[in-house]
Structure formats: C-alpha cells, structure tokens
Design a protein around this motif. Structure first.
Motif, PDB file in Angstrom:
ATOM      1  N   LEU A 232       0.830  -1.200   0.000  1.00  0.00           N
ATOM      2  CA  LEU A 232       0.000   0.000   0.000  1.00  0.00           C
ATOM      3  C   LEU A 232       0.867   1.253   0.000  1.00  0.00           C
ATOM      4  N   ALA A 233       1.924   1.239   0.800  1.00  0.00           N
ATOM      5  CA  ALA A 233       2.859   2.372   0.801  1.00  0.00           C
ATOM      6  C   ALA A 233       3.460   2.567  -0.588  1.00  0.00           C
ATOM      7  N   ALA A 234       3.760   1.457  -1.267  1.00  0.00           N
ATOM      8  CA  ALA A 234       4.350   1.552  -2.608  1.00  0.00           C
ATOM      9  C   ALA A 234       3.387   2.191  -3.596  1.00  0.00           C
ATOM     10  N   ARG A 235       2.088   1.933  -3.433  1.00  0.00           N
ATOM     11  CA  ARG A 235       1.102   2.516  -4.352  1.00  0.00           C
ATOM     12  C   ARG A 235       1.124   4.044  -4.306  1.00  0.00           C
ATOM     13  N   PHE A 236       1.372   4.601  -3.116  1.00  0.00           N
ATOM     14  CA  PHE A 236       1.301   6.054  -2.944  1.00  0.00           C
ATOM     15  C   PHE A 236       2.676   6.728  -2.974  1.00  0.00           C
ATOM     16  N   GLU A 237       3.698   5.946  -3.204  1.00  0.00           N
ATOM     17  CA  GLU A 237       5.048   6.490  -3.207  1.00  0.00           C
ATOM     18  C   GLU A 237       5.198   7.572  -4.279  1.00  0.00           C
ATOM     19  N   GLY A 238       5.747   8.705  -3.877  1.00  0.00           N
ATOM     20  CA  GLY A 238       6.013   9.799  -4.810  1.00  0.00           C
ATOM     21  C   GLY A 238       4.817  10.659  -5.152  1.00  0.00           C
ATOM     22  N   LEU A 239       3.690  10.481  -4.464  1.00  0.00           N
ATOM     23  CA  LEU A 239       2.469  11.218  -4.816  1.00  0.00           C
ATOM     24  C   LEU A 239       2.077  12.267  -3.780  1.00  0.00           C
ATOM     25  N   ASP A 240       2.994  12.609  -2.878  1.00  0.00           N
ATOM     26  CA  ASP A 240       2.658  13.565  -1.821  1.00  0.00           C
ATOM     27  C   ASP A 240       2.140  14.883  -2.373  1.00  0.00           C
TER      28      ASP A 240
END
Length: 298
Positions: A232-240
């Motif tokens: 789940l963390a990988a899905r949102f990585e770089g999208l802050d």
C-alpha cells in the motif's frame, strides 16, 4: 490482495448495504463541505449515517447539532456516536432520543488527555462500553452499534482479550459491530472466524477508509493498531504533491478491497468518508449502487 484488480465483482449473494461516517464541522467552510458530501451520498440510500464524537466529548454540541439537522432536513437515519468520556450516565442519551435519534454508536472513547493517557470515567458516568450499551438500551428502543478491532485495540492485552470485550458488549445488547479500518482482507476474515467461534453472531461490518492522504492515514493507523502493508505504501510512493493522481490511486485501492470482500461474501460496508464524497461515491458505483432518484424517475 496485493495485485490491482478492478474487474466487476460477481453478483453478491445478498443485497448490498452501505453506511457512511462523518465528523461534525468546526468552521463554516467545513460545514459547507460536510453538507455537500451528505447531499452527494444521500441518494445512494445508505442504511444509516453516523456522526463522530470528539475525544473527551469535545464535539458534543456539534455532534448533537449535526444529527438534529439530519433528522429535521433529510430522509437519512442518523447514528450519533457517544462515548463514556466526560458525560454523566444518561444526559446525552436522552437528548438524542428527544430529537428523534434512534441509533447510537457506543464507544468507550479516548481519554481526555489523549491516546496513551490513563482512562478515567466521569464520576457519574460509565466505566466500560458494555455498561454504556446497557444504559442506552435501558433508556429507549435504540439500535446500538459498537466497535471491533481486527488487529486488536491498542490497549488490549491480546486479541483474545479484545474479543472478550466485544462479547461483553454483545451480551449487554449491541446490535452490530463496525470494524476499525484495515487494508488486508485476510485480517478481517481471520478476526471474523475468531469472533464467530466465540458465539458472537451480530453483523461484523468492515470499516473501509479511502486513503485521502496516505501519510495522515498511516499516522492514524499507527495510533489505532491498524497495520499498513508495504504494497500500500508503494502505491502512494512519490504522490505527496500530486493530489489528482493520489485520488485515482486511492479509488483503485479501495475499490479493489471492497470488490474482493464482495466476492468473498460480504454484503455490508461502513465507509469512513472524512467528510469527502467523491471517492466513496465512485466506490459505491463500482459496487453497483445507483442514485435512487434516477431509478424512481425511470
């Protein structure tokens, strides 16, 4: 559940039911957002909508005002959250009954000093949630929902001890349990197996949170004992700083989760909306729920 899969779910074995959770607004701008979200989701004909109760009873008046308006101005069935914190035994319960609320979400609540501090009951209040449930049932013909923790409450000594607490709440009259949010569906089903093995037969409704902001959700999960899988963390990585893409990913992740739950026999869902409608509306659409106004006009 680590692979993205947005295929349509097979036809559920029972009618789908949804409920939505909101929190009382603090500002006029938040008030506008809340009621816009309620208007957006109301045509999906939810089973009920709940309104939270702030830590230490801090939003008591705003919660009461919101559920009162829901009763007066909408066709929705509001469920008012109520905790054991900072309130005498029946003052708040009776005030909800008087405005027409017939469903309460009974919780012990966080200590006034915040999570991690020692819990102290109100001198004329309830020490335990099961006592609050019994008190609510004694005052009127309320429907009562309570909480359940698939990964155990942070203060519980063990998962078995936490299920003991849930059993007490059911024995005192709880009609439904709504789970803390989770992201691994196997966690929910393992918990359901243990709960059923203890003779608890009330609905255990999965609580679903569409991830509006990954960092905030991860921080809240850490406080409440919910795990956040690495996938789940990988899905949102770089999208802050990429809000639009983050919304798309959030919708995909939540849709994947609920479709898998439907495929495995779940027919009832409680959505933590964070007072935002779009993601929840989209997920409900994927589940097959439609605007009842359109159906009626067809």
């Amino acid at each position: 559940m680590s692979a993205l899969n947005l295929r349509p779910s097979r036809q559920p074995c029972c009618p789908l039911k949804v409920s939505f959770e909101f929190f009382p607004p603090k500002t006029p701008e938040m008030e506008t957002t809340l009621w816009s979200s309620i208007e957006r989701l109301a045509p999906l004909d939810p089973q009920f909508v709940s309104v939270t109760y702030g830590a230490g009873g801090s939003t008591r008046e705003r919660t009461h005002a919101t559920v009162s308006r829901l009763v007066q101005e909408t066709h929705l069935k509001p469920a008012a959250h109520l905790t054991c914190v900072a309130a005498s035994r029946d003052e708040v319960i009776r005030s909800y009954w008087d405005v027409g609320v017939r469903h309460v979400v009974a919780l012990r609540g966080d200590p006034v000093a915040g999570i991690g501090a020692a819990y102290e009951a109100h001198p004329h209040g309830y020490q335990r949630t099961c006592d609050l449930v019994a008190g609510i049932k004694a005052i009127g013909d309320f429907e009562v929902s309570v909480s359940a923790y698939p990964e155990k409450h942070p203060e519980a000594a063990s998962l078995d001890a936490d299920i003991d607490v849930l059993k007490e709440k059911v024995d005192c009259g709880a009609d439904r349990a709504i789970t803390q949010f989770f992201f691994d569906n196997d966690v929910y089903f393992r918990h359901l197996d243990r709960v059923r093995a203890r003779g608890i037969d009330i609905p255990i409704v999965p609580g679903i949170v569409p991830v509006q902001n990954f960092k905030q959700t991860a921080n809240f999960a850490a406080k409440t004992g919910a795990s956040v899988p690495s996938w789940l963390a990988a899905r949102f990585e770089g999208l802050d700083n990429d809000v639009e893409t983050r919304k798309l990913v959030a919708a995909a992740v939540a849709a994947e989760q609920v479709i898998d739950l439907v495929d495995r026999g779940v027919c009832e869902f409680h959505f933590y909306t964070m007072n935002r409608a779009d993601l929840v509306y989209a997920i409900c659409h994927l589940l097959g729920l439609r605007d009842q106004r359109v159906k009626a006009a067809a």
